[in-house]
Design a protein around this motif. Structure first.
Motif, short mmCIF file in Angstrom:
data_model
loop_
_atom_site.label_atom_id
_atom_site.label_comp_id
_atom_site.label_asym_id
_atom_site.label_seq_id
_atom_site.Cartn_x
_atom_site.Cartn_y
_atom_site.Cartn_z
N GLN A 18 46.74 33.07 31.24
CA GLN A 18 47.13 33.52 32.57
C GLN A 18 46.59 34.92 32.84
OE1 GLN A 18 48.52 31.83 34.82
NE2 GLN A 18 49.10 33.36 36.37
N ALA A 19 46.65 35.79 31.85
CA ALA A 19 46.14 37.16 32.02
C ALA A 19 44.65 37.15 32.29
CB ALA A 19 46.46 38.00 30.78
N ALA A 20 43.91 36.27 31.61
CA ALA A 20 42.47 36.18 31.83
C ALA A 20 42.17 35.69 33.25
CB ALA A 20 41.83 35.25 30.81
N LYS A 21 42.98 34.76 33.71
CA LYS A 21 42.80 34.23 35.06
C LYS A 21 43.01 35.33 36.10
CE LYS A 21 44.96 31.02 38.29
NZ LYS A 21 46.06 30.05 38.47
N GLU A 22 43.97 36.25 35.81
CA GLU A 22 44.32 37.29 36.76
C GLU A 22 43.44 38.52 36.64
OE1 GLU A 22 48.32 37.91 35.76
OE2 GLU A 22 49.02 36.00 36.58
N ALA A 23 42.49 38.51 35.75
CA ALA A 23 41.68 39.71 35.52
C ALA A 23 40.66 39.97 36.61
CB ALA A 23 40.95 39.59 34.17
N GLY A 24 40.58 39.05 37.57
CA GLY A 24 39.67 39.27 38.70
C GLY A 24 38.28 38.73 38.47
N THR A 25 38.12 37.80 37.51
CA THR A 25 36.79 37.29 37.19
C THR A 25 36.39 36.10 38.06
OG1 THR A 25 37.75 35.91 35.47
CG2 THR A 25 36.94 38.06 34.82
N THR A 26 37.37 35.47 38.71
CA THR A 26 37.05 34.31 39.53
C THR A 26 36.78 34.73 40.96
OG1 THR A 26 39.36 33.89 40.05
CG2 THR A 26 38.45 32.77 38.13
N ASP A 27 35.95 33.97 41.63
CA ASP A 27 35.53 34.33 42.99
C ASP A 27 35.53 33.09 43.87
OD1 ASP A 27 32.48 35.58 44.51
OD2 ASP A 27 34.57 35.94 45.04
N GLY A 28 36.43 32.19 43.58
CA GLY A 28 36.43 30.93 44.30
C GLY A 28 37.50 30.89 45.36
N ALA A 29 37.82 29.69 45.82
CA ALA A 29 38.73 29.52 46.95
C ALA A 29 40.18 29.41 46.54
CB ALA A 29 38.31 28.30 47.75
N GLY A 30 40.50 29.56 45.30
CA GLY A 30 41.90 29.50 44.91
C GLY A 30 42.03 29.21 43.44
N ALA A 31 43.24 28.79 43.06
CA ALA A 31 43.51 28.52 41.66
C ALA A 31 42.56 27.45 41.14
CB ALA A 31 44.96 28.06 41.51
N GLY A 32 42.01 27.70 39.97
CA GLY A 32 41.13 26.74 39.35
C GLY A 32 39.71 26.75 39.85
N ALA A 33 39.38 27.71 40.75
CA ALA A 33 38.03 27.77 41.30
C ALA A 33 37.03 28.16 40.23
CB ALA A 33 37.98 28.78 42.45
N THR A 34 35.82 27.72 40.42
CA THR A 34 34.77 28.05 39.46
C THR A 34 34.21 29.45 39.73
OG1 THR A 34 33.12 27.02 40.88
CG2 THR A 34 34.11 25.65 39.17
N VAL A 35 33.66 30.05 38.71
CA VAL A 35 33.10 31.38 38.84
C VAL A 35 31.77 31.29 39.59
CG1 VAL A 35 32.17 33.36 37.60
CG2 VAL A 35 34.20 32.17 36.73
N THR A 36 31.56 32.18 40.56
CA THR A 36 30.29 32.22 41.27
C THR A 36 29.61 33.54 40.99
OG1 THR A 36 31.34 33.16 43.23
CG2 THR A 36 31.17 30.77 43.14
N ALA A 37 28.27 33.51 41.04
CA ALA A 37 27.52 34.73 40.75
C ALA A 37 27.74 35.76 41.85
CB ALA A 37 26.04 34.40 40.64
N THR A 38 27.78 37.04 41.48
CA THR A 38 27.90 38.12 42.45
C THR A 38 26.55 38.32 43.11
OG1 THR A 38 29.58 39.20 41.10
CG2 THR A 38 28.48 40.54 42.78
N PRO A 39 26.46 38.16 44.44
CA PRO A 39 25.16 38.29 45.10
C PRO A 39 24.67 39.73 45.09
CG PRO A 39 26.91 38.11 46.72
CD PRO A 39 27.54 37.86 45.37
N GLU A 40 23.36 39.88 45.20
CA GLU A 40 22.79 41.22 45.24
C GLU A 40 23.10 41.86 46.59
OE1 GLU A 40 18.46 43.48 44.84
OE2 GLU A 40 18.68 41.35 44.34
N VAL A 41 23.72 43.03 46.55
CA VAL A 41 24.12 43.73 47.76
C VAL A 41 23.05 44.75 48.11
CG1 VAL A 41 25.84 45.26 48.79
CG2 VAL A 41 26.57 43.35 47.32
N SER A 42 22.49 44.65 49.34
CA SER A 42 21.43 45.57 49.74
C SER A 42 21.98 46.81 50.43
CB SER A 42 20.45 44.86 50.68
OG SER A 42 21.12 44.38 51.83
#
Length: 539
Positions: free
Chosen positions: A203-227
């Motif tokens: 649970q702590a790993a889930k809450e660490a802010g590593t996921t970037d999806g639409a909700g619980a259980g979402a897959t990790v998405t790559a961080t896009p390059e910010v210009s």
């Protein structure tokens, strides 16, 4: 006139050296006079004065008060120096006792550690002005030859001696701190890792802010390059060169659980009490049949220890402000500790008392029905730091942070209604969190724009968040992410097709009871700020 100017300059230099000297000997004496006097002013000020200062200056109120007292000390030194040449020589020795007496009084106000440190502080702080002023005024404490004050050489020589003396005092004070670190209360921020309770690691790993999806259980998405990325107040504006879908963690969005070093801190106390947890105990008593004391180890090993993710908001936070954070707290239900004391049938309030003199109270009926109210000893997997209330503090979900007493020393069961610290100063007694929705990030990806932020409504929960890009004429529903805990905020985001240009953004939330967040703006006093968060951006 020239003599008065030179005297004023020398007196101001003397005051500056005194201020520096008191800061240097603080580890030896147990406090700094300016800070202690500032705290005294805070405690003694009428509620209207405190409220006005908070509303006008916010987090800057306390530093402004200390700075003002420092300027006052310099002004007093300058005034003393300006008139020094007019004081008859026979009166100069008794006259210098005035700043000594003032310094001793400041020391007594500043020091709260006990009578022996207070006496030591008064001696050190009282002796410093005698030496510093005498040196800064060029030997003028004693009657001197006519014209001696006009000679720069005695002043420069005395000034050099004073500076060297203060360097020596600082070295002694620093050496004592290094050799005997425990004597000064330990170092702020020292924490120890806490073992995870069963099932908490994932649970702590889930809450660490590593996921970037639409909700619980979402897959990790790559961080896009910010210009492009820039900060406008609490809102981050960015442009990303990608066609990827937006998650909830795009540039500028807060993590589901706030990192430990970023959790907001607000206190009435300027100099936080540093408490050695090995010598600390928590007294539970009052109108009870079985009063007792808990050590820190007793808390850590308590069989009812639990963890919960809670969003905290300061009641002085302005709409869209940064005095809001979410943490994973560990503690023992206050109800369990009170029940162990066997409360009297006439108990009305559970009063919590702090090492800094702060008090708060919750009705016993409320505590009995709300096991989520904790005596917390951990935050984000570590024991509390000093700034967050170590060794233990109260945690009251759904209420503004003023209800969550830090640096707990006593839990007292009272048969009478207790008037708490901020209640005496005109703030709301209940301090229930108002429904809020804050904008935190706006990002463009080609023809699409995402607006994201956080929403919170305490126990009522958040059912809906709406966003407008045209000043409130039209609205779209935002997507809500599953909150990291029952008592925590939702992250939200709304994605729309939008041509480049200016956007007048508004956001509003609807709580779980169907009540729409009020549009009417209000100041934090007395019951927390209200109104829609607004931001105009060009992206």
């Amino acid at each position: 006139m020239a003599a008065d100017f030179r005297g004023a300059f020398r007196g101001a230099v003397g005051a500056l050296l005194w201020v520096a000297g008191t800061a240097l000997v603080a580890p030896l004496a147990g406090g700094v006079p300016l800070v202690g006097v500032a705290q005294f002013v805070i405690e003694a000020s009428p509620g209207a004065v405190s409220t006005t200062a908070i509303e006008a200056l916010g987090e800057g109120a306390q530093p402004a008060l200390v700075a003002g007292l420092g300027i006052g000390a310099l002004a007093a030194g300058a005034a003393l120096g300006a008139y020094w040449s007019r004081v008859p020589g026979s009166l100069r020795r008794p006259a210098v006792l005035v700043p000594v007496a003032l310094a001793g009084t400041a020391a007594a106000v500043a020091t709260v550690a006990g009578p022996l440190p207070g006496l030591l502080a008064a001696t050190l702080f009282g002796a410093l002005p005698l030496v510093v002023y005498g040196l800064a005024l060029g030997g003028a404490v004693s009657p001197g030859a006519p014209g001696a004050d006009d000679d720069r050489r005695p002043f420069l020589g005395s000034l050099g001696a004073a500076v060297l003396g203060l360097v020596g005092v600082g070295a002694v004070s620093g050496a004592r701190t290094v050799l005997f670190p425990g004597a000064s209360g330990g170092e702020d921020g020292e924490t120890e890792p806490l073992p995870a309770l069963d099932g908490e690691d994932a649970q702590a790993a889930k809450e660490a802010g590593t996921t970037d999806g639409a909700g619980a259980g979402a897959t990790v998405t790559a961080t896009p390059e910010v210009s492009r990325s820039e900060r406008d107040g609490q809102v981050t504006l960015s442009t990303a060169e990608t066609d990827a879908e937006f998650g909830f963690g795009f540039e500028g969005m807060p993590r589901p659980v706030t990192p430990l070093g970023s959790h907001y801190v607000v206190d009435k106390t300027i100099d936080d009490p540093e408490i050695d947890d090995e010598n600390w105990s928590l007294s539970v008593g009052g109108a009870a049949g079985d009063t007792y004391e808990l050590t820190f180890e007793d808390l850590l090993d308590h069989p009812e220890s639990t963890s919960q993710v809670v969003t905290m908001v300061c009641i002085s936070n302005q709409v869209g402000g940064d005095l809001i954070s979410t943490g994973r707290w560990r503690g023992v239900p206050l109800r369990a500790l009170v029940e162990q004391a066997v409360p009297d049938g006439e108990v009305v309030d559970v009063v919590t008392k702090s090492a800094d003199g702060y008090t708060e109270a919750l009705p016993w009926s409320y505590v009995r029905d709300h096991p989520e109210v904790l005596v917390a000893y951990g935050l984000n997997g570590r024991t509390l730091s000093t700034e967050h209330g170590a060794p233990a503090r109260l945690l009251v979900p759904g209420r503004y942070g003023m209800r969550s007493t830090k640096w707990l020393t006593d839990i007292e069961l009272s048969t009478a209604d207790h008037v708490a610290y901020w209640e005496e100063r005109g703030w709301d007694e209940e301090a229930v969190v108002n429904t809020l929705s804050y904008i935190r990030a706006v990002q463009r990806r080609g023809g699409r724009v995402a607006v994201g932020g956080v929403a919170y409504a305490g126990f009522r929960g958040v059912d809906r968040v709406e966003v407008s890009l045209d000043g409130g004429d039209t609205w779209v529903d935002a997507d809500l992410e599953e909150p990291p805990g029952e008592f925590a905020w939702h992250r939200w985001r709304a994605v729309v097709e939008r041509a480049p240009g200016e956007m007048s953004i508004r956001t509003r939330a609807t709580d779980g009871t169907g009540e729409v967040q009020t549009k009417i703006p209000s100041q934090p006093h007395p019951a927390g700020s209200t109104g829609w968060h607004r931001k105009t951006v060009d992206l």
